[in-house]
Each structure stands twice: as C-alpha cells, then as structure tokens.
Design an enzyme around this catalytic site. Structure first.
Site, PDB file in Angstrom:
ATOM      1  N   ARG A 151     -17.140 -72.758  38.039  1.00  0.00           N
ATOM      2  CA  ARG A 151     -16.385 -73.356  36.941  1.00  0.00           C
ATOM      3  C   ARG A 151     -16.797 -74.798  36.731  1.00  0.00           C
ATOM      4  O   ARG A 151     -16.833 -75.589  37.670  1.00  0.00           O
ATOM      5  CB  ARG A 151     -14.880 -73.286  37.261  1.00  0.00           C
ATOM      6  CG  ARG A 151     -13.991 -73.746  36.124  1.00  0.00           C
ATOM      7  CD  ARG A 151     -12.539 -73.521  36.440  1.00  0.00           C
ATOM      8  NE  ARG A 151     -12.076 -74.390  37.521  1.00  0.00           N
ATOM      9  CZ  ARG A 151     -10.823 -74.392  37.986  1.00  0.00           C
ATOM     10  NH1 ARG A 151      -9.949 -73.539  37.491  1.00  0.00           N
ATOM     11  NH2 ARG A 151     -10.461 -75.203  38.966  1.00  0.00           N
ATOM     12  N   THR A 179     -15.165 -78.787  31.498  1.00  0.00           N
ATOM     13  CA  THR A 179     -14.868 -77.855  30.399  1.00  0.00           C
ATOM     14  C   THR A 179     -14.041 -76.669  30.857  1.00  0.00           C
ATOM     15  O   THR A 179     -13.462 -75.956  30.034  1.00  0.00           O
ATOM     16  CB  THR A 179     -16.170 -77.327  29.785  1.00  0.00           C
ATOM     17  OG1 THR A 179     -16.851 -76.508  30.752  1.00  0.00           O
ATOM     18  CG2 THR A 179     -17.075 -78.467  29.368  1.00  0.00           C
ATOM     19  N   ASP A 207     -13.242 -73.269  49.927  1.00  0.00           N
ATOM     20  CA  ASP A 207     -13.208 -74.318  50.942  1.00  0.00           C
ATOM     21  C   ASP A 207     -12.463 -73.861  52.194  1.00  0.00           C
ATOM     22  O   ASP A 207     -12.872 -74.166  53.311  1.00  0.00           O
ATOM     23  CB  ASP A 207     -12.545 -75.575  50.389  1.00  0.00           C
ATOM     24  CG  ASP A 207     -13.409 -76.283  49.356  1.00  0.00           C
ATOM     25  OD1 ASP A 207     -14.605 -75.934  49.238  1.00  0.00           O
ATOM     26  OD2 ASP A 207     -12.891 -77.184  48.671  1.00  0.00           O
ATOM     27  N   ASP A 236      -8.056 -74.319  47.538  1.00  0.00           N
ATOM     28  CA  ASP A 236      -9.371 -73.810  47.148  1.00  0.00           C
ATOM     29  C   ASP A 236      -9.793 -72.743  48.143  1.00  0.00           C
ATOM     30  O   ASP A 236     -10.063 -73.040  49.316  1.00  0.00           O
ATOM     31  CB  ASP A 236     -10.390 -74.948  47.130  1.00  0.00           C
ATOM     32  CG  ASP A 236     -11.730 -74.514  46.575  1.00  0.00           C
ATOM     33  OD1 ASP A 236     -12.380 -73.632  47.182  1.00  0.00           O
ATOM     34  OD2 ASP A 236     -12.146 -75.068  45.539  1.00  0.00           O
TER      35      ASP A 236
END
Length: 211
Positions: free
Chosen positions: A103, A107, A205, A202
C-alpha cells in the site's frame, strides 16, 4: 460478495491473544497459523470435489477427492506468508502462487511489485491470504488480478476487517456470488492512518519484525 464471520470460541480466544501488544513474535506466528486453519475450515466448505471408489479393509465404498484443477492458494506478500502454513495444513494438495502488493502510504492505493502466478487460471478456485482487510485496496487489486487471468471463484481469508474496507470491496465486486470473504472478526473502524481499530497493529511487523 458473501461475507462469513467465524463465530467460534477458539477463534475469539486466539484472536484476543493476537491483539495483545505484549504477545511475542514466535507466539504470534504460531497463533496466526492455528487461526488460519480454523478459518480455512470455513472457507473451503464449497471446495469442488469428485466421487471416487475406495477399497477399505472391509468393503468398497464411495469417497470424496478434490477435483482438478487443484485449488490455488495465493498469499499476499509479505504478511500473507504467515498464513500460508495454516492454510496448506488443511489443504496440502493445493498449489501455491505468490502476489506482491503493497500500500502506498500517501495514496493508500495498492501497488503490484511481484507475481508468481500461472497466466491462465481458468476453472481454478483461488484462496487469497491477507491478514488485514483495512481500506480494501489490496484485496480489490488481488481479486481483479485473479479474475483477469480467468479465475471465477475467489475466496479471501483475513484475520480482521474494517467496515470501510468491506464496503469498498462489496461495492467493487457487486453481487457476484463467486467472491467470498472469510474473517475472524469485523472491527470498529479505520483511524486517520488507515489502521484497523482496535485491530492488532501491523501484522507483517508483528510476524517478522521491522526489517
């Protein structure tokens, strides 16, 4: 699009441990595998099969075998790799392809950077693995990628989903019954950084570290 939220106490328990910020990576990885196996049980209810003849030690009977072509499992790199073992444990004869999507943090659009998939997916049932359905952009890009190559039956397995992402995916795919989404839970919302709230952080992560 059809949405299935897995309503099971074991799913809820494992998800609660995953949410805990103090759960270490080794435990996190193990729980993701276990949770995906439970979700895969629900996701594969309509996997295509054929009848076969089986000789037991006592008699001949009719059995069930996965139909050809074999299902294709597609983990979305990198976080989806943490779900692969849990999926193939339940579906060991499936083939595995890889799709690299990330991603753009400005944007929020999905960018494809890797592809290890057959060019022709005609007649294939595809199972997409991506831990977090947040904005929906990555999942939409994955679904389009598979349909452009001939797939007509796509099931997406996610640990968590945000209502905003689900709405966007549903709007994009419309009423096509051949797109399914299976999740452990639908959370409250997205925050200003497009993270799922309360979420689990995340997933990539927490699976593999910050590198």
């Amino acid at each position: 699009m059809r949405l299935h939220v897995a309503d099971h106490p074991l799913v809820a328990h494992k998800l609660s441990v995953l949410r805990d910020k103090d759960t270490p990576s080794p435990v996190f990885r193990q729980l993701v595998e276990e949770l995906v196996t439970l979700l895969a049980y629900e996701a594969t209810r309509e996997v295509r099969t054929v009848e076969i003849e089986v000789q037991t030690p006592v008699a001949v009977t009719t059995g069930t075998h996965l139909a050809e072509p074999r299902p294709l499992v597609v983990p979305i790199l990198r976080a989806g790799l943490g779900m692969l073992e849990g999926m193939t444990r339940l579906l060991p004869t499936a083939e595995v392809g890889f799709l690299g999507l990330q991603r753009d943090e400005e944007t929020l659009q999905a960018i494809t950077y890797a592809n290890r998939l057959p060019d022709d997916l005609s007649g294939r049932q595809c199972f997409v693995l991506d831990p977090m359905l947040a904005t929906g952009g990555t999942l939409i890009a994955s679904i389009d990628y598979l349909f452009e190559r001939g797939a007509r039956d796509v099931t997406c397995i996610c640990l968590l989903a945000a209502p905003e992402g689900l709405a966007l995916v549903e709007k994009h795919v419309g009423d096509r019954a051949d797109v399914n989404v299976v999740v452990a839970a639908v959370d409250e919302r997205l925050d200003e950084k497009a993270y799922i709230v309360p979420g689990l952080g995340d997933a990539g992560d927490r699976l593999y570290g910050l590198v």
